[in-house]
Design a protein around this motif. Structure first.
Motif, PDB file in Angstrom:
ATOM      1  N   SER A  22      47.525  41.513  51.875  1.00 43.40           N
ATOM      2  CA  SER A  22      46.807  40.422  51.223  1.00 43.40           C
ATOM      3  C   SER A  22      45.444  40.289  51.884  1.00 43.40           C
ATOM      4  O   SER A  22      45.268  40.606  53.060  1.00 43.40           O
ATOM      5  N   GLY A  23      44.487  39.838  51.086  1.00 42.79           N
ATOM      6  CA  GLY A  23      43.134  39.668  51.593  1.00 42.79           C
ATOM      7  C   GLY A  23      42.185  39.358  50.457  1.00 42.79           C
ATOM      8  O   GLY A  23      42.607  39.075  49.323  1.00 42.79           O
ATOM      9  N   ASP A  24      40.906  39.435  50.753  1.00 39.87           N
ATOM     10  CA  ASP A  24      39.884  39.201  49.739  1.00 39.87           C
ATOM     11  C   ASP A  24      39.690  40.439  48.883  1.00 39.87           C
ATOM     12  O   ASP A  24      39.787  41.570  49.374  1.00 39.87           O
ATOM     13  N   SER A  72      47.473  42.324  42.586  1.00 37.99           N
ATOM     14  CA  SER A  72      47.955  41.153  41.855  1.00 37.99           C
ATOM     15  C   SER A  72      47.099  39.934  42.174  1.00 37.99           C
ATOM     16  O   SER A  72      46.750  39.694  43.331  1.00 37.99           O
ATOM     17  N   TYR A  73      46.788  39.186  41.100  1.00 39.87           N
ATOM     18  CA  TYR A  73      46.011  37.956  41.236  1.00 39.87           C
ATOM     19  C   TYR A  73      46.256  37.079  40.009  1.00 39.87           C
ATOM     20  O   TYR A  73      46.148  37.552  38.881  1.00 39.87           O
ATOM     21  N   GLY A  74      46.577  35.834  40.230  1.00 39.36           N
ATOM     22  CA  GLY A  74      46.702  34.873  39.143  1.00 39.36           C
ATOM     23  C   GLY A  74      47.666  35.275  38.038  1.00 39.36           C
ATOM     24  O   GLY A  74      47.405  35.016  36.867  1.00 39.36           O
ATOM     25  N   SER A  97      35.984  48.494  41.825  1.00 34.61           N
ATOM     26  CA  SER A  97      34.970  48.690  40.794  1.00 34.61           C
ATOM     27  C   SER A  97      34.966  47.468  39.873  1.00 34.61           C
ATOM     28  O   SER A  97      35.973  46.761  39.757  1.00 34.61           O
ATOM     29  N   PRO A  98      33.831  47.197  39.214  1.00 35.05           N
ATOM     30  CA  PRO A  98      33.777  46.053  38.305  1.00 35.05           C
ATOM     31  C   PRO A  98      34.861  46.093  37.223  1.00 35.05           C
ATOM     32  O   PRO A  98      35.382  45.040  36.847  1.00 35.05           O
ATOM     33  N   SER A  99      35.226  47.274  36.749  1.00 28.63           N
ATOM     34  CA  SER A  99      36.249  47.353  35.697  1.00 28.63           C
ATOM     35  C   SER A  99      37.596  46.831  36.183  1.00 28.63           C
ATOM     36  O   SER A  99      38.325  46.179  35.428  1.00 28.63           O
ATOM     37  N   VAL A 100      37.934  47.071  37.433  1.00 31.61           N
ATOM     38  CA  VAL A 100      39.186  46.556  37.992  1.00 31.61           C
ATOM     39  C   VAL A 100      39.078  45.047  38.195  1.00 31.61           C
ATOM     40  O   VAL A 100      39.992  44.298  37.819  1.00 31.61           O
ATOM     41  N   PHE A 101      37.974  44.598  38.764  1.00 35.37           N
ATOM     42  CA  PHE A 101      37.803  43.170  39.022  1.00 35.37           C
ATOM     43  C   PHE A 101      37.933  42.373  37.729  1.00 35.37           C
ATOM     44  O   PHE A 101      38.628  41.355  37.683  1.00 35.37           O
ATOM     45  N   VAL A 114      43.827  38.207  46.930  1.00 39.90           N
ATOM     46  CA  VAL A 114      44.792  39.025  46.187  1.00 39.90           C
ATOM     47  C   VAL A 114      45.894  39.520  47.113  1.00 39.90           C
ATOM     48  O   VAL A 114      45.774  39.459  48.334  1.00 39.90           O
ATOM     49  N   THR A 115      46.936  40.033  46.488  1.00 41.73           N
ATOM     50  CA  THR A 115      47.937  40.825  47.200  1.00 41.73           C
ATOM     51  C   THR A 115      47.937  42.199  46.556  1.00 41.73           C
ATOM     52  O   THR A 115      47.580  42.344  45.384  1.00 41.73           O
TER      53      THR A 115
END
Length: 119
Positions: A22-24, A72-74, A97-101, A114-115
């Protein structure tokens, strides 16, 4: 009879797959990554922290290069391939990458907790 080696291998693989970090999560503009591959903003890639990347003599051949992670996020998840090292990232933090974000959060957020785990 199942051999001890086969049992240990199965246990080791299972442990690797469930190890979660987990982290930013931040995003960046990819280019030539530490794994020696050139990527674009549209590619589903990730740069991991030095703690996760390791210190291979030849960073292009790091064991982590080419591995996939699930982020994983939200309540959402995305998969990305490790192609780079994020020197500024703390252990567990990733740069994608922006596409993943965008699959997980609006780019305007810039940084989210995120985790993730190897798949």
């Amino acid at each position: 009879m199942v051999s001890l080696r086969a049992t240990l291998l199965a246990v080791g693989l299972a442990a690797t797959q469930v190890l979660a970090f987990s982290g930013d999560m931040t995003y960046y503009t990819p280019g030539l990554g530490a794994c020696g591959k050139t990527n674009t903003q549209a590619d589903h890639i990730v740069a991991v922290s030095p703690a996760q990347y390791g210190n291979d003599a030849n960073p292009n051949k790091a064991k982590v290069c080419g591995r996939k992670i699930k982020i994983s996020y939200g309540g959402k998840s995305a998969t990305a391939t490790v192609t780079d090292k994020c020197p500024e990232c703390l252990s567990g933090s990733i740069d994608v990458s922006p596409s993943v974000f965008k699959e997980l959060a609006p780019l305007a957020k810039g940084r989210v907790k995120v985790t993730w785990n190897y798949v």
